[in-house]
Design an enzyme around this catalytic site. Structure first.
Site, PDB file in Angstrom:
ATOM      1  N   ASN A   1       0.739  -1.219   0.147  1.00 18.00           N
ATOM      2  CA  ASN A   1      -0.029   0.009  -0.094  1.00 18.00           C
ATOM      3  C   ASN A   1       0.955   1.205   0.104  1.00 18.00           C
ATOM      4  OD1 ASN A   1      -2.259   1.671   0.139  1.00 18.00           O
ATOM      5  ND2 ASN A   1      -3.029   0.811   2.066  1.00 18.00           N
TER       6      ASN A   1
ATOM      7  N   ARG B   1      -0.068 -11.694  12.954  1.00 21.75           N
ATOM      8  CA  ARG B   1      -0.849 -10.993  11.954  1.00 21.75           C
ATOM      9  C   ARG B   1      -0.109 -10.875  10.704  1.00 21.75           C
ATOM     10  NH1 ARG B   1      -5.029  -8.966  11.473  1.00 21.75           N
ATOM     11  NH2 ARG B   1      -4.694  -7.169  10.625  1.00 21.75           N
TER      12      ARG B   1
ATOM     13  N   HIS C   1     -14.929  -5.219   9.698  1.00 22.49           N
ATOM     14  CA  HIS C   1     -14.694  -4.029  10.485  1.00 22.49           C
ATOM     15  C   HIS C   1     -15.778  -2.879  10.624  1.00 22.49           C
ATOM     16  CE1 HIS C   1      -9.912  -3.351   9.043  1.00 22.49           C
ATOM     17  NE2 HIS C   1     -10.397  -4.457   9.404  1.00 22.49           N
TER      18      HIS C   1
ATOM     19  N   HIS D   1      -3.573 -10.498   8.569  1.00 27.05           N
ATOM     20  CA  HIS D   1      -4.096  -9.088   7.860  1.00 27.05           C
ATOM     21  C   HIS D   1      -4.833  -9.679   6.623  1.00 27.05           C
ATOM     22  CE1 HIS D   1      -2.567  -5.142   6.116  1.00 27.05           C
ATOM     23  NE2 HIS D   1      -3.577  -5.026   7.091  1.00 27.05           N
TER      24      HIS D   1
ATOM     25  N   ASP E   1      -6.407  -3.454   1.062  1.00 26.17           N
ATOM     26  CA  ASP E   1      -5.123  -3.441   0.333  1.00 26.17           C
ATOM     27  C   ASP E   1      -4.484  -4.619  -0.067  1.00 26.17           C
ATOM     28  OD1 ASP E   1      -4.945  -2.581   3.175  1.00 26.17           O
ATOM     29  OD2 ASP E   1      -2.712  -2.648   2.616  1.00 26.17           O
TER      30      ASP E   1
ATOM     31  N   GLU F   1       1.065  -7.065  11.107  1.00 27.34           N
ATOM     32  CA  GLU F   1       0.563  -6.905   9.949  1.00 27.34           C
ATOM     33  C   GLU F   1       1.738  -6.449   8.963  1.00 27.34           C
ATOM     34  OE1 GLU F   1      -3.074  -4.820  10.635  1.00 27.34           O
ATOM     35  OE2 GLU F   1      -1.955  -3.073   9.742  1.00 27.34           O
TER      36      GLU F   1
ATOM     37  N   GLU G   1      -4.869  -5.195  18.947  1.00 24.49           N
ATOM     38  CA  GLU G   1      -4.049  -5.256  18.078  1.00 24.49           C
ATOM     39  C   GLU G   1      -3.243  -3.998  18.018  1.00 24.49           C
ATOM     40  OE1 GLU G   1      -5.823  -5.576  14.076  1.00 24.49           O
ATOM     41  OE2 GLU G   1      -4.275  -4.966  12.992  1.00 24.49           O
TER      42      GLU G   1
ATOM     43  N   ASP H   1      -8.180  -2.465  17.073  1.00 20.48           N
ATOM     44  CA  ASP H   1      -6.881  -1.994  16.514  1.00 20.48           C
ATOM     45  C   ASP H   1      -6.502  -0.697  16.817  1.00 20.48           C
ATOM     46  OD1 ASP H   1      -4.542  -1.616  14.857  1.00 20.48           O
ATOM     47  OD2 ASP H   1      -5.583  -2.375  13.091  1.00 20.48           O
TER      48      ASP H   1
ATOM     49  N   HIS I   1      -3.368   0.503  16.082  1.00 25.32           N
ATOM     50  CA  HIS I   1      -2.527   1.083  15.041  1.00 25.32           C
ATOM     51  C   HIS I   1      -1.511   1.892  15.371  1.00 25.32           C
ATOM     52  CE1 HIS I   1      -2.521   1.757  10.666  1.00 25.32           C
ATOM     53  NE2 HIS I   1      -3.137   0.692  10.519  1.00 25.32           N
TER      54      HIS I   1
ATOM     55  N   GLU J   1      -8.518 -11.567   9.172  1.00 22.89           N
ATOM     56  CA  GLU J   1      -9.395 -10.349   8.894  1.00 22.89           C
ATOM     57  C   GLU J   1      -9.772 -10.418   7.526  1.00 22.89           C
ATOM     58  OE1 GLU J   1      -6.622  -6.963   8.430  1.00 22.89           O
ATOM     59  OE2 GLU J   1      -8.388  -5.588   8.941  1.00 22.89           O
TER      60      GLU J   1
ATOM     61  N   TYR K   1      -7.703   6.720  13.129  1.00 21.33           N
ATOM     62  CA  TYR K   1      -7.468   5.460  12.451  1.00 21.33           C
ATOM     63  C   TYR K   1      -8.983   4.780  12.419  1.00 21.33           C
ATOM     64  CZ  TYR K   1      -6.524   0.802  11.278  1.00 21.33           C
ATOM     65  OH  TYR K   1      -7.147  -0.301  10.406  1.00 21.33           O
TER      66      TYR K   1
ATOM     67  N   TRP L   1       1.065   6.554  12.229  1.00 21.02           N
ATOM     68  CA  TRP L   1      -0.191   6.306  11.831  1.00 21.02           C
ATOM     69  C   TRP L   1      -0.486   5.075  12.040  1.00 21.02           C
ATOM     70  CZ3 TRP L   1      -2.381   3.467   8.004  1.00 21.02           C
ATOM     71  CH2 TRP L   1      -3.609   3.441   7.731  1.00 21.02           C
TER      72      TRP L   1
ATOM     73  N   ARG M   1     -14.481  -6.104  14.463  1.00 21.63           N
ATOM     74  CA  ARG M   1     -13.504  -5.317  15.071  1.00 21.63           C
ATOM     75  C   ARG M   1     -14.252  -3.906  15.026  1.00 21.63           C
ATOM     76  NH1 ARG M   1      -8.407  -2.158  11.913  1.00 21.63           N
ATOM     77  NH2 ARG M   1      -9.913  -0.733  11.205  1.00 21.63           N
TER      78      ARG M   1
END
Ligand code: EZ4
Ligand code: CO
Length: 402
Positions: A37, A283, A122, A312, A316, A262, A236, A210, A212, A339, A159, A402, A147
């Protein structure tokens, strides 16, 4: 059988994908996903400029030797660009092997160890009320695990909450968008979200979250502890994991199960996490983790330390990765959960596939190989467009994860 040619195909049906198509002298071809990604063209170049010329003339059944040739033989090891490219080759070779032997890939990996692959979707909303509604939609579609992410009061964006519900996709066209972050506000908010979810939906549904990569170890420890009454399936990416030892702090303080990896591309990203039993779910996935050949070994190592997999599976990762992950998931002993973010119709049309969702589980289908195809003609209607994942700053402008 010999490899005759390989094509690197880039398209953008709703988002960018890089696909490797390996062709053989017997007319059988295999597909691999090489999507990274926001860095798609770097992998495409690694494949077409450096890998494809080395593949011509090789026996596609030699999945192990070709993996070693591309990893060990290249001198420059690891890294997401290299490993995504190797992963794509590996997936395509397993696809060819399955098609040549006229059997689904899972039969080459030990056969089915379960009847289906439990997945999580999600759910995201601008606030707690909206997230609760979204979780309800997944439950009514038969999902057993969801999630949940919600906007945080006082932060304009965060996020997991973005454009679209079912098809949430964080990458955006143009230059990287900027998000604003406050760990303090986030930490106050998340326990309230999970309290509301348990009040509304009871104890049966598996709930995941998550973070993130936003927290420090002691903040993650606090969050894990405060979420214990809501018994999450996992928390996560609570902390960026370059410092694997940092997870000792998190682990010492909470019984909330931890998921990580991930963005890992090697077992050496997780050797301490696994061998010290600092995580519960790994992940790493097929497309960034070195393909089926490598992930099988990593999963076997993790199994010795009671670590289960949780690949994961965001949008993407192309349907080729999703298919490869499902063959892997259904065959290994220590599968945990997969996921599953649904792809858009445009993506599914470019990548027709045999896997399907039923009552909370994905099934790989029984087509030979991976069971995914690529419509080259249709894909040409969706040319590549540069897109980036967001970046993140604290309230005072400091660059953050991020
Ligand atoms: O941010 O796939 O758990 N899923 C995730 C994803 C990732 C994107 C990044 O490419 O964290 O939404
Ligand atoms: Co994640």
């Amino acid at each position: 059988m010999k490899i005759k040619d390989a094509k690197v195909l880039v398209c953008s049906p709703a988002r960018n994908f890089v696909t490797l198509k390996i062709l053989t002298d017997e007319g059988i071809y295999g597909l691999g996903d090489a999507t990274l990604n926001g860095r798609e063209l770097a992998v495409a170049s690694y494949l077409s400029d450096h890998i494809v010329p080395c593949l011509i003339g090789r026996d596609p059944f030699q999945t192990e030797d070709i993996w070693q040739y591309l990893y060990r033989g290249a001198y420059w090891r690891r890294g997401p660009v290299t490993m995504s490219a190797i992963s794509a080759v590996d997936m395509a070779l397993w696809d060819i092997k399955g098609k040549a032997l006229k059997t689904p890939v899972y039969n080459l990996l030990g056969g089915k160890s379960r009847t289906g692959v439990m997945v999580y979707g999600h759910a995201n909303g601008a606030d707690i009320g909206q997230t609760v509604d979204e979780v309800g939609k997944y439950i009514s579609q038969g999902y057993l695990a969801v999630r949940a992410q919600s906007g945080v009061p006082g932060l304009k964006s965060t996020y997991g909450v973005g454009r679209g519900q079912m098809f949430y996709e964080p990458a955006e066209k143009g230059l990287p968008p900027e998000n604003v972050w406050s760990s303090e506000k986030y930490l106050m908010h998340v326990p309230k979200l999970f309290e509301a979810l348990r009040v509304k939906f009871g104890d049966d549904v598996h709930l995941l979250h998550d973070a993130h990569h936003r927290l420090t170890p002691i903040q993650a420890a606090r969050l894990g502890k405060e979420l214990e009454p809501y018994h999450l399936f996992w928390l996560e990416d609570a902390v960026p994991a370059e410092l694997q030892e940092g997870f000792r702090i998190v682990r010492q303080h909470t019984t909330t199960p931890l998921a990580l990896g991930e963005i890992f591309d090697s077992v050496w990203d997780a050797n301490i996490l696994i061998s010290e039993q600092l995580i519960d779910y790994l992940r790493m996935t097929v497309v960034h983790g070195g393909g089926i050949t490598n992930l099988k070994k990593v999963a076997a190592f993790a199994d010795m330390y009671h670590v289960q997999t949780g690949c994961h599976g965001a949008t993407d990762l192309s349907p080729v990765t999703m298919a490869a992950a499902l063959h892997f998931d259904i065959s290994i002993p220590n599968f945990g959960i997969q996921e599953y973010m649904r792809h858009t119709k445009e993506t599914d049309d470019v990548f027709p596939h045999s896997y399907y969702f039923e009552k909370g589980y994905l099934h790989p289908g029984d087509k030979p190989g991976l069971g995914v195809d690529y419509d080259e003609k249709l894909a040409k209607k969706f040319p590549y467009e540069r897109a980036y994942l967001p970046v993140n700053r604290k309230l005072d402008g400091t660059m953050w994860n991020w």
